[in-house]
Motif scaffolding. Sequence first.
Motif, PDB file in Angstrom:
ATOM      1  N   THR A 230       0.843  -1.193   0.000  1.00  0.00           N
ATOM      2  CA  THR A 230       0.000   0.000   0.000  1.00  0.00           C
ATOM      3  C   THR A 230       0.879   1.244   0.000  1.00  0.00           C
ATOM      4  OG1 THR A 230      -0.129   0.126   2.411  1.00  0.00           O
ATOM      5  CG2 THR A 230      -1.842  -1.159   1.294  1.00  0.00           C
TER       6      THR A 230
ATOM      7  N   ASP B 275      -7.952   1.550   1.200  1.00  0.00           N
ATOM      8  CA  ASP B 275      -8.768   2.340   2.132  1.00  0.00           C
ATOM      9  C   ASP B 275      -8.294   2.121   3.567  1.00  0.00           C
ATOM     10  OD1 ASP B 275      -9.746  -0.205   2.522  1.00  0.00           O
ATOM     11  OD2 ASP B 275     -11.857   0.308   2.221  1.00  0.00           O
ATOM     12  N   SER B 276      -7.292   1.239   3.735  1.00  0.00           N
ATOM     13  CA  SER B 276      -6.609   1.123   5.038  1.00  0.00           C
ATOM     14  C   SER B 276      -6.011   2.463   5.448  1.00  0.00           C
ATOM     15  CB  SER B 276      -5.506   0.061   4.963  1.00  0.00           C
ATOM     16  OG  SER B 276      -4.662   0.298   3.856  1.00  0.00           O
TER      17      SER B 276
ATOM     18  N   ASP C 137      -8.393   1.844  -4.155  1.00  0.00           N
ATOM     19  CA  ASP C 137      -9.415   1.068  -3.441  1.00  0.00           C
ATOM     20  C   ASP C 137     -10.725   1.855  -3.423  1.00  0.00           C
ATOM     21  OD1 ASP C 137      -9.879  -1.272  -2.124  1.00  0.00           O
ATOM     22  OD2 ASP C 137      -8.788  -0.715  -0.294  1.00  0.00           O
TER      23      ASP C 137
ATOM     24  N   LYS D  81     -10.013  -1.412  -6.938  1.00  0.00           N
ATOM     25  CA  LYS D  81     -10.231  -2.659  -6.188  1.00  0.00           C
ATOM     26  C   LYS D  81     -11.567  -2.560  -5.453  1.00  0.00           C
ATOM     27  CE  LYS D  81      -7.932  -3.826  -2.253  1.00  0.00           C
ATOM     28  NZ  LYS D  81      -9.072  -3.928  -1.314  1.00  0.00           N
TER      29      LYS D  81
HETATM   30  O1  KIV Z   1      -6.995  -1.362   2.173  1.00  0.00           O
HETATM   31  C1  KIV Z   1      -6.011  -2.121   2.060  1.00  0.00           C
HETATM   32  O2  KIV Z   1      -4.882  -1.778   2.402  1.00  0.00           O
HETATM   33  C2  KIV Z   1      -6.243  -3.456   1.509  1.00  0.00           C
HETATM   34  C3  KIV Z   1      -5.116  -4.428   1.529  1.00  0.00           C
HETATM   35  C4  KIV Z   1      -4.867  -4.909   2.903  1.00  0.00           C
HETATM   36  C5  KIV Z   1      -5.308  -5.549   0.590  1.00  0.00           C
HETATM   37  O3  KIV Z   1      -7.311  -3.737   1.078  1.00  0.00           O
END
Ligand code: KIV
Length: 266
Positions: free
Chosen positions: A23, A45-46, A84, A114
Amino acid sequence: MTAVTTLGLLEMKARGEKITMVTAYDWATAKLLDESGIDILLVGDSLGMVMLGLDNTLAVTMADMLHHCRAVSRGAKRAFLVGDMPFMSYQVSVEQALANAGRFLQESGMHAVKVEGGREILPAVEKMTANGIPVMGHLGLTPQHMHQLGGFKVQGRTQDAAQNIRESALALQDNGAFALVLECVPQTLAESISRELTIPTIGIGAGPGCNGQVLVFHDLVGLYDRFTPKFVKQYAQIGTVMRDAVQNYVRDVKDGSFPGPEHVFK
Ligand code: KIV
């Protein structure tokens, strides 16, 4: 330097070369990761948790995502960039999903989006891919469903649950997804899905049988101390290094040893 593409990722799977994904949320880190040879940068989105200090990802907005995606796209030259889609930006209607996905490519320099989920999002996945937007799926532990799943728990442990993940994986592929994240599922399940699919799987807490691996950058370098999942390998303790640096700065300013003669203009 050849830029990574969806076709390149398929070829990597075909020749057995593992795909690396991490990320990224800002320009400086994206540049560093890109220069280090990471194949895919995911603006996850983390960022709600590791950049904004939220307890989970549910409150992250399109505006948050596009802001960070723009910064990342300025820093990367080679890596394939995936944005994301945040909670409720693709679930309400297929039209809304398409419009929001388009913004990731049009306004923030991403190459793909994603989305989390299985059967329920197939019409949206089909619509996006039919309109030229590469889609990465995400199955297993899908953090946007955390309240329904009862927390951040391993998924696919029963036969039914495993079958459901397997069928969703095939359906996402059939509806045009170019790759699939498998999060927190038993390694045997991830391995067999990876063999069955023609598109690459990227694992996180899913064992070595996936075609690639992803980690949250802050976990990889030891910069997020609220919680470290079992599947994380910390390659550095950057948090400690940063704390030491800042404490030394505080000490130097307080005792007058910074700025020194070499830092002043004569
Ligand atoms: O939001 C994110 O960082 C993720 C990864 C953990 C795959 O979806």
